[in-house]
Scaffold this motif. Structure first.
Motif, PDB file in Angstrom:
ATOM      1  N   ASN A  42       0.875  -1.213   0.027  1.00  0.00           N
ATOM      2  CA  ASN A  42       0.043   0.049  -0.056  1.00  0.00           C
ATOM      3  C   ASN A  42       0.869   1.253  -0.011  1.00  0.00           C
ATOM      4  O   ASN A  42       0.268   2.191   0.327  1.00  0.00           O
ATOM      5  CB  ASN A  42      -1.230  -0.059   1.292  1.00  0.00           C
ATOM      6  CG  ASN A  42      -2.002  -1.335   1.502  1.00  0.00           C
ATOM      7  OD1 ASN A  42      -2.205  -1.696   0.210  1.00  0.00           O
ATOM      8  ND2 ASN A  42      -1.835  -1.482   2.510  1.00  0.00           N
ATOM      9  N   ALA A  43       2.081   1.070  -0.504  1.00  0.00           N
ATOM     10  CA  ALA A  43       3.004   2.492  -0.479  1.00  0.00           C
ATOM     11  C   ALA A  43       2.622   3.179  -1.685  1.00  0.00           C
ATOM     12  O   ALA A  43       2.472   2.683  -2.750  1.00  0.00           O
ATOM     13  CB  ALA A  43       4.458   2.028  -0.234  1.00  0.00           C
ATOM     14  N   GLY A  44       2.542   4.529  -1.389  1.00  0.00           N
ATOM     15  CA  GLY A  44       2.447   5.355  -2.795  1.00  0.00           C
ATOM     16  C   GLY A  44       3.819   5.459  -3.368  1.00  0.00           C
ATOM     17  O   GLY A  44       4.787   5.290  -2.971  1.00  0.00           O
ATOM     18  N   PRO A  45       3.849   6.365  -4.333  1.00  0.00           N
ATOM     19  CA  PRO A  45       5.072   6.726  -5.401  1.00  0.00           C
ATOM     20  C   PRO A  45       6.098   7.279  -4.648  1.00  0.00           C
ATOM     21  O   PRO A  45       7.103   7.492  -4.958  1.00  0.00           O
ATOM     22  CB  PRO A  45       4.573   7.304  -6.560  1.00  0.00           C
ATOM     23  CG  PRO A  45       2.980   7.747  -6.203  1.00  0.00           C
ATOM     24  CD  PRO A  45       2.688   6.956  -5.129  1.00  0.00           C
ATOM     25  N   HIS A 115       8.631   7.648  19.998  1.00  0.00           N
ATOM     26  CA  HIS A 115       7.331   7.127  20.437  1.00  0.00           C
ATOM     27  C   HIS A 115       7.374   5.618  20.903  1.00  0.00           C
ATOM     28  O   HIS A 115       8.063   5.026  20.147  1.00  0.00           O
ATOM     29  CB  HIS A 115       6.078   7.512  19.373  1.00  0.00           C
ATOM     30  CG  HIS A 115       5.946   8.920  19.218  1.00  0.00           C
ATOM     31  ND1 HIS A 115       5.008   9.496  19.815  1.00  0.00           N
ATOM     32  CD2 HIS A 115       6.245   9.304  18.067  1.00  0.00           C
ATOM     33  CE1 HIS A 115       5.104  10.878  19.296  1.00  0.00           C
ATOM     34  NE2 HIS A 115       5.755  10.589  18.351  1.00  0.00           N
ATOM     35  N   ARG A 116       6.900   5.236  21.922  1.00  0.00           N
ATOM     36  CA  ARG A 116       6.891   3.850  22.015  1.00  0.00           C
ATOM     37  C   ARG A 116       5.824   3.276  21.422  1.00  0.00           C
ATOM     38  O   ARG A 116       4.566   3.757  21.200  1.00  0.00           O
ATOM     39  CB  ARG A 116       6.806   3.293  23.678  1.00  0.00           C
ATOM     40  CG  ARG A 116       7.846   4.045  24.305  1.00  0.00           C
ATOM     41  CD  ARG A 116       8.979   2.894  24.619  1.00  0.00           C
ATOM     42  NE  ARG A 116      10.025   3.363  25.157  1.00  0.00           N
ATOM     43  CZ  ARG A 116      11.203   3.088  25.502  1.00  0.00           C
ATOM     44  NH1 ARG A 116      11.541   1.928  24.222  1.00  0.00           N
ATOM     45  NH2 ARG A 116      12.186   3.461  25.863  1.00  0.00           N
ATOM     46  N   ILE A 117       5.903   1.808  20.682  1.00  0.00           N
ATOM     47  CA  ILE A 117       4.851   1.308  19.908  1.00  0.00           C
ATOM     48  C   ILE A 117       5.029  -0.035  20.178  1.00  0.00           C
ATOM     49  O   ILE A 117       5.895  -0.770  20.976  1.00  0.00           O
ATOM     50  CB  ILE A 117       5.092   1.568  18.284  1.00  0.00           C
ATOM     51  CG1 ILE A 117       6.447   0.730  17.801  1.00  0.00           C
ATOM     52  CG2 ILE A 117       5.096   2.940  17.972  1.00  0.00           C
ATOM     53  CD1 ILE A 117       6.372   0.728  16.470  1.00  0.00           C
ATOM     54  N   GLU A 118       3.706  -0.753  19.886  1.00  0.00           N
ATOM     55  CA  GLU A 118       3.585  -2.257  19.892  1.00  0.00           C
ATOM     56  C   GLU A 118       3.634  -2.993  18.782  1.00  0.00           C
ATOM     57  O   GLU A 118       3.126  -2.444  17.698  1.00  0.00           O
ATOM     58  CB  GLU A 118       2.247  -2.447  20.938  1.00  0.00           C
ATOM     59  CG  GLU A 118       2.265  -2.249  22.177  1.00  0.00           C
ATOM     60  CD  GLU A 118       1.089  -2.898  22.936  1.00  0.00           C
ATOM     61  OE1 GLU A 118       0.638  -3.915  22.611  1.00  0.00           O
ATOM     62  OE2 GLU A 118       0.930  -2.455  24.129  1.00  0.00           O
ATOM     63  N   VAL A 119       4.538  -4.014  18.700  1.00  0.00           N
ATOM     64  CA  VAL A 119       4.597  -4.357  17.361  1.00  0.00           C
ATOM     65  C   VAL A 119       3.852  -6.089  17.260  1.00  0.00           C
ATOM     66  O   VAL A 119       4.346  -6.693  18.362  1.00  0.00           O
ATOM     67  CB  VAL A 119       6.164  -4.626  16.897  1.00  0.00           C
ATOM     68  CG1 VAL A 119       6.421  -5.669  15.599  1.00  0.00           C
ATOM     69  CG2 VAL A 119       6.638  -3.206  16.811  1.00  0.00           C
ATOM     70  N   ALA A 120       3.310  -6.432  16.506  1.00  0.00           N
ATOM     71  CA  ALA A 120       2.538  -7.596  16.405  1.00  0.00           C
ATOM     72  C   ALA A 120       3.421  -8.925  16.099  1.00  0.00           C
ATOM     73  O   ALA A 120       3.175  -9.973  16.163  1.00  0.00           O
ATOM     74  CB  ALA A 120       1.260  -7.823  15.654  1.00  0.00           C
ATOM     75  N   GLY A 121       4.623  -8.694  15.188  1.00  0.00           N
ATOM     76  CA  GLY A 121       5.509  -9.496  14.714  1.00  0.00           C
ATOM     77  C   GLY A 121       6.145  -9.023  13.473  1.00  0.00           C
ATOM     78  O   GLY A 121       6.284  -8.007  13.465  1.00  0.00           O
ATOM     79  N   PRO A 122       6.702  -9.814  12.940  1.00  0.00           N
ATOM     80  CA  PRO A 122       7.584  -9.539  11.603  1.00  0.00           C
ATOM     81  C   PRO A 122       6.499  -8.771  10.634  1.00  0.00           C
ATOM     82  O   PRO A 122       7.153  -8.578   9.657  1.00  0.00           O
ATOM     83  CB  PRO A 122       8.310 -10.672  11.221  1.00  0.00           C
ATOM     84  CG  PRO A 122       7.525 -11.786  11.669  1.00  0.00           C
ATOM     85  CD  PRO A 122       6.788 -11.412  12.545  1.00  0.00           C
ATOM     86  N   LYS A 123       5.264  -8.770  10.683  1.00  0.00           N
ATOM     87  CA  LYS A 123       4.730  -7.747   9.902  1.00  0.00           C
ATOM     88  C   LYS A 123       3.888  -6.615  10.672  1.00  0.00           C
ATOM     89  O   LYS A 123       3.549  -6.910  11.787  1.00  0.00           O
ATOM     90  CB  LYS A 123       3.204  -8.617   9.435  1.00  0.00           C
ATOM     91  CG  LYS A 123       2.506  -7.674   8.303  1.00  0.00           C
ATOM     92  CD  LYS A 123       1.711  -8.770   7.758  1.00  0.00           C
ATOM     93  CE  LYS A 123       0.745  -8.065   6.865  1.00  0.00           C
ATOM     94  NZ  LYS A 123      -0.364  -8.530   5.875  1.00  0.00           N
ATOM     95  N   ILE A 124       4.173  -5.473  10.449  1.00  0.00           N
ATOM     96  CA  ILE A 124       4.159  -4.356  10.935  1.00  0.00           C
ATOM     97  C   ILE A 124       3.183  -3.321  10.382  1.00  0.00           C
ATOM     98  O   ILE A 124       3.235  -2.955   9.071  1.00  0.00           O
ATOM     99  CB  ILE A 124       5.364  -3.416  11.277  1.00  0.00           C
ATOM    100  CG1 ILE A 124       6.350  -4.214  12.059  1.00  0.00           C
ATOM    101  CG2 ILE A 124       5.208  -2.122  11.948  1.00  0.00           C
ATOM    102  CD1 ILE A 124       7.867  -3.879  11.660  1.00  0.00           C
ATOM    103  N   GLU A 125       2.201  -2.912  10.936  1.00  0.00           N
ATOM    104  CA  GLU A 125       1.174  -2.185  10.652  1.00  0.00           C
ATOM    105  C   GLU A 125       1.443  -0.684  11.290  1.00  0.00           C
ATOM    106  O   GLU A 125       1.344  -0.478  12.458  1.00  0.00           O
ATOM    107  CB  GLU A 125      -0.284  -2.359  10.767  1.00  0.00           C
ATOM    108  CG  GLU A 125      -0.532  -3.883  10.387  1.00  0.00           C
ATOM    109  CD  GLU A 125      -1.020  -3.958   8.942  1.00  0.00           C
ATOM    110  OE1 GLU A 125      -1.445  -2.882   8.382  1.00  0.00           O
ATOM    111  OE2 GLU A 125      -0.821  -5.033   8.251  1.00  0.00           O
TER     112      GLU A 125
END
Length: 140
Positions: A42-45, A115-125
Motif C-alpha cells: 500500500n505504499a504510494g510513489p 514514541h513507544r509502539i507495540e509490534v505484533a511480529g515481523p508484519k508491522i502495521e
C-alpha cells in the motif's frame, strides 16, 4: 522533501541543528550491519523504505521516508526475521510542509520525536506522517 543543506545554523550566542542535520543523525545512529529483505504494501510513489539488522546488538532498523503530503498507512513485512520483541520505538522527523525548518527563534520546529509502539511480529502495521523520515527500532 528538500531541506536546506546547511547542517547547523548559528548566531553570536546560540546554534541549532537543521532538519538536514537531524536526518543525518537518524540515518547514522540507527544503522545495521546487514540489509534485511523487506517489502511495503500500500505504499504510494513517494514512500521509500529500507531495513537493516545489527546481529551483535539484536536490533532491527526500518527506515521509512514519506515524501508525500498525505499520511501513509503501511504494512511492512520483514522477510527472514523469525520474531521481534513486542515493544518497539518509532522515531519521527517531520515538518508541516516540505519547506519547514528550524531557526534561531524556533530551533526545535523540526526535530526527531520518539514514541513507544507495540509490534505484533515481523508484519508491522503503522501510519507515517506526511513529509517525514521515520526509524523503527526493534529488538529480536
Amino acid at each position: 522533501m528538500q531541506w536546506a543543506t546547511d547542517l547547523i545554523g548559528y548566531d553570536a550566542l546560540s546554534s541549532y541543528g537543521s532538519p538536514s542535520y537531524w536526518a543525518q543523525v537518524l540515518f547514522g545512529k540507527y544503522l545495521g550491519t546487514e540489509v534485511v529483505p523487506a517489502t511495503l504494501s500500500n505504499a504510494g510513489p513517494r514512500v521509500f523504505a529500507s531495513a537493516t539488522r545489527d546481529e551483535k546488538r539484536h536490533k532491527l532498523f526500518v527506515k521509512v521516508v514519506n515524501a508525500s503530503s498525505d499520511e501513509a498507512p503501511l504494512s511492512i513485512t520483514l522477510n527472514g526475521v523469525g520474531r521481534v520483541e513486542r515493544d518497539g520505538i518509532l522515531i519521527t522527523l517531520s515538518g508541516k510542509t516540505p519547506n519547514a525548518t528550524n531557526s534561531i527563534t524556533h530551533p526545535d520546529a523540526v526535530v526527531p520525536v520518539e514514541h513507544r509502539i507495540e509490534v505484533a511480529g515481523p508484519k508491522i502495521e503503522e501510519k507515517f506522517a506526511p513529509y517525514s523520515i521515520n526509524v523503527l527500532e526493534l529488538s529480536y
